[in-house]
Design a protein around this motif. Structure first.
Motif, short mmCIF file in Angstrom:
data_model
loop_
_atom_site.label_atom_id
_atom_site.label_comp_id
_atom_site.label_asym_id
_atom_site.label_seq_id
_atom_site.Cartn_x
_atom_site.Cartn_y
_atom_site.Cartn_z
N ALA A 252 -33.59 23.54 28.20
CA ALA A 252 -34.22 24.67 28.87
C ALA A 252 -34.66 24.25 30.27
CB ALA A 252 -35.42 25.17 28.07
N GLN A 253 -34.41 25.11 31.25
CA GLN A 253 -34.76 24.82 32.64
C GLN A 253 -35.73 25.88 33.15
OE1 GLN A 253 -31.94 23.10 35.59
NE2 GLN A 253 -32.20 25.04 36.66
N LEU A 254 -36.85 25.43 33.73
CA LEU A 254 -37.86 26.32 34.27
C LEU A 254 -37.94 26.10 35.77
CD1 LEU A 254 -38.86 25.35 31.27
CD2 LEU A 254 -40.89 26.68 31.87
N LYS A 255 -37.84 27.16 36.54
CA LYS A 255 -37.98 27.10 37.99
C LYS A 255 -39.27 27.77 38.39
CE LYS A 255 -35.71 28.42 42.32
NZ LYS A 255 -34.55 29.10 42.92
N ARG A 256 -40.11 27.06 39.12
CA ARG A 256 -41.38 27.65 39.53
C ARG A 256 -41.13 28.62 40.67
NH1 ARG A 256 -46.77 25.61 42.68
NH2 ARG A 256 -47.80 27.62 42.46
N GLY B 134 -27.04 28.69 27.39
CA GLY B 134 -26.17 29.80 27.05
C GLY B 134 -26.06 30.85 28.15
N GLY B 135 -26.92 30.77 29.18
CA GLY B 135 -26.83 31.71 30.29
C GLY B 135 -27.94 32.73 30.32
N THR B 136 -28.79 32.81 29.28
CA THR B 136 -29.87 33.77 29.27
C THR B 136 -30.99 33.31 30.20
OG1 THR B 136 -30.87 32.66 27.37
CG2 THR B 136 -29.34 34.49 26.92
N THR B 137 -31.55 34.27 30.95
CA THR B 137 -32.59 33.97 31.93
C THR B 137 -33.65 35.06 31.89
OG1 THR B 137 -30.97 32.88 33.38
CG2 THR B 137 -33.06 33.54 34.37
N HIS B 138 -34.91 34.67 31.98
CA HIS B 138 -35.99 35.65 32.09
C HIS B 138 -37.15 35.00 32.83
CE1 HIS B 138 -37.21 33.42 28.46
NE2 HIS B 138 -38.45 33.72 28.82
N GLU B 139 -38.05 35.85 33.33
CA GLU B 139 -39.22 35.39 34.06
C GLU B 139 -40.46 35.53 33.19
OE1 GLU B 139 -39.78 37.11 37.85
OE2 GLU B 139 -37.77 36.60 38.60
N MET C 18 -49.41 31.62 37.56
CA MET C 18 -48.20 30.80 37.70
C MET C 18 -47.00 31.59 37.17
SD MET C 18 -48.95 27.98 34.67
CE MET C 18 -50.64 27.70 35.18
N ARG C 19 -45.89 31.52 37.90
CA ARG C 19 -44.69 32.27 37.53
C ARG C 19 -43.53 31.29 37.40
NH1 ARG C 19 -43.09 35.43 41.79
NH2 ARG C 19 -41.85 36.76 40.44
N PHE C 20 -42.69 31.51 36.35
CA PHE C 20 -41.54 30.67 36.11
C PHE C 20 -40.33 31.53 35.80
CE2 PHE C 20 -45.12 27.92 34.97
CZ PHE C 20 -44.81 26.77 35.65
N GLU C 21 -39.17 31.02 36.18
CA GLU C 21 -37.90 31.60 35.75
C GLU C 21 -37.29 30.64 34.73
OE1 GLU C 21 -34.51 33.48 38.34
OE2 GLU C 21 -34.04 31.36 38.02
N ILE C 22 -37.12 31.10 33.51
CA ILE C 22 -36.64 30.26 32.41
C ILE C 22 -35.19 30.58 32.14
CG2 ILE C 22 -37.01 29.57 30.02
CD1 ILE C 22 -39.87 30.53 30.25
#
Length: 304
Positions: free
Chosen positions: A87-91, A9-14, A1-5
């Motif tokens: 926090a927002q997670l996109k699958r 504040g604008g920080t994003t990582h997978e 399973m992969r998520f983009e978190i």
């Protein structure tokens, strides 16, 4: 399973998790650690089952939202967004995963010099990439925050962390049960008051054994009533000279905000700095004061 978190504040990582399930929350022991104050320690769990990936709320304070709608549990498909606190997670689609396309999504054109249609300008997500070779799961995920050494000495009770000193108190109450029963029966025997005194001693032993059992179980479960009853018994112990220091130590410990938050299940309150050191200090002090009280009591009995 992969998520983009992504965070406010604008920080994003997978993050990519090879296992069939993952716990999401603020606790460093979670599979996906979310650095957000509105997230509970164990906020939600994502599981891969027969019907696909499903997210379930784990009794969080602020709930979970899938595509903007609050749910207790819901399936997660590629492209769906999951919000926990801020926090927002996109699958993301897993590598090697086949995505079903509608006929209108295909751009079929006739290849030059032939009557056979050629598929052109396909969206990138429809391409099936070869699955990467399976590798052993690393001991520590690269996206997991390091475990806080100050929390190494805590146990779990119903998804909450049980402080070390509370565990020590639960053990002492369990030890209190056989000691109190033996003391009551021995007192009835030494006084030699006949049947009535034996009945009184047996009744007192039952009451004390019930109190010790209830307190031991309540403290292990971090029940709120157990904290209040522990404060009341410690206040009574202040007037018992041999155990005054031990009772004062318990009262000081139970008045700490971190201890109150642990019993009330306040997942939004983080542990204070130096919490592990303070827990060890209170636990050792409590045991030492209790041993001192037992020694003083033994001396008093011998002198009498």
């Amino acid at each position: 399973m992969r998520f983009e978190i992504s965070y406010r504040g604008g920080t994003t990582h997978e993050v990519e998790l090879p296992g069939p399930s993952a716990v999401l929350g603020r606790d460093p022991a979670c599979d996906v650690v979310l650095n957000d104050a509105k997230c509970s320690r164990r906020h939600a769990i994502v599981e891969d089952g027969p019907e696909g990936l499903v997210v379930r709320d784990q009794g969080s304070a602020n709930g979970i939202y899938v595509n903007g709608r609050r749910v207790e549990s819901a399936p997660l498909r590629p492209g769906d967004t999951l919000r926990l606190g801020d926090a927002q997670l996109k699958r993301l689609a897993d590598l090697g995963e086949t995505v079903v396309m509608a006929p209108d999504d295909l751009d079929l054109r006739t290849a030059p010099g032939t009557t056979r249609p050629a598929v052109m300008d396909l969206p990138l997500r429809e391409a099936r990439a070869p699955a990467p070779p399976r590798t052993e799961r690393p001991t520590e995920s690269p996206f997991r925050e390091p475990t806080d050494p100050r929390r190494a000495g805590v146990a779990r009770a119903g998804g909450r962390t049980r402080p070390v000193t509370v565990g020590v108190l639960a053990g002492l109450w369990a030890l209190f049960v056989p000691v109190s029963v033996a003391a009551c029966l021995l007192a009835a025997h030494r006084l030699g008051g006949g049947t009535l005194l034996w009945i009184v001693g047996a009744a007192a032993s039952l009451v004390l054994a019930g109190l010790g059992t209830a307190m031991s179980l309540g403290l292990r479960a971090l029940a709120s009533w157990a904290r209040h009853l522990q404060i009341a018994t410690a206040a009574v112990g202040l007037v018992a000279c041999p155990f005054t220091l031990a009772s004062a130590t318990v009262l000081l410990y139970m008045a700490r905000p971190e201890v109150k938050a642990a019993f009330e299940g306040d997942a939004r309150r983080p542990p204070a700095d130096g919490n592990g050191t303070a827990e060890a200090t209170f636990a050792l002090s409590l045991v030492g004061m209790l041993v001192l009280g037992v020694a003083l009591t033994a001396v008093a009995v011998l002198l009498m």
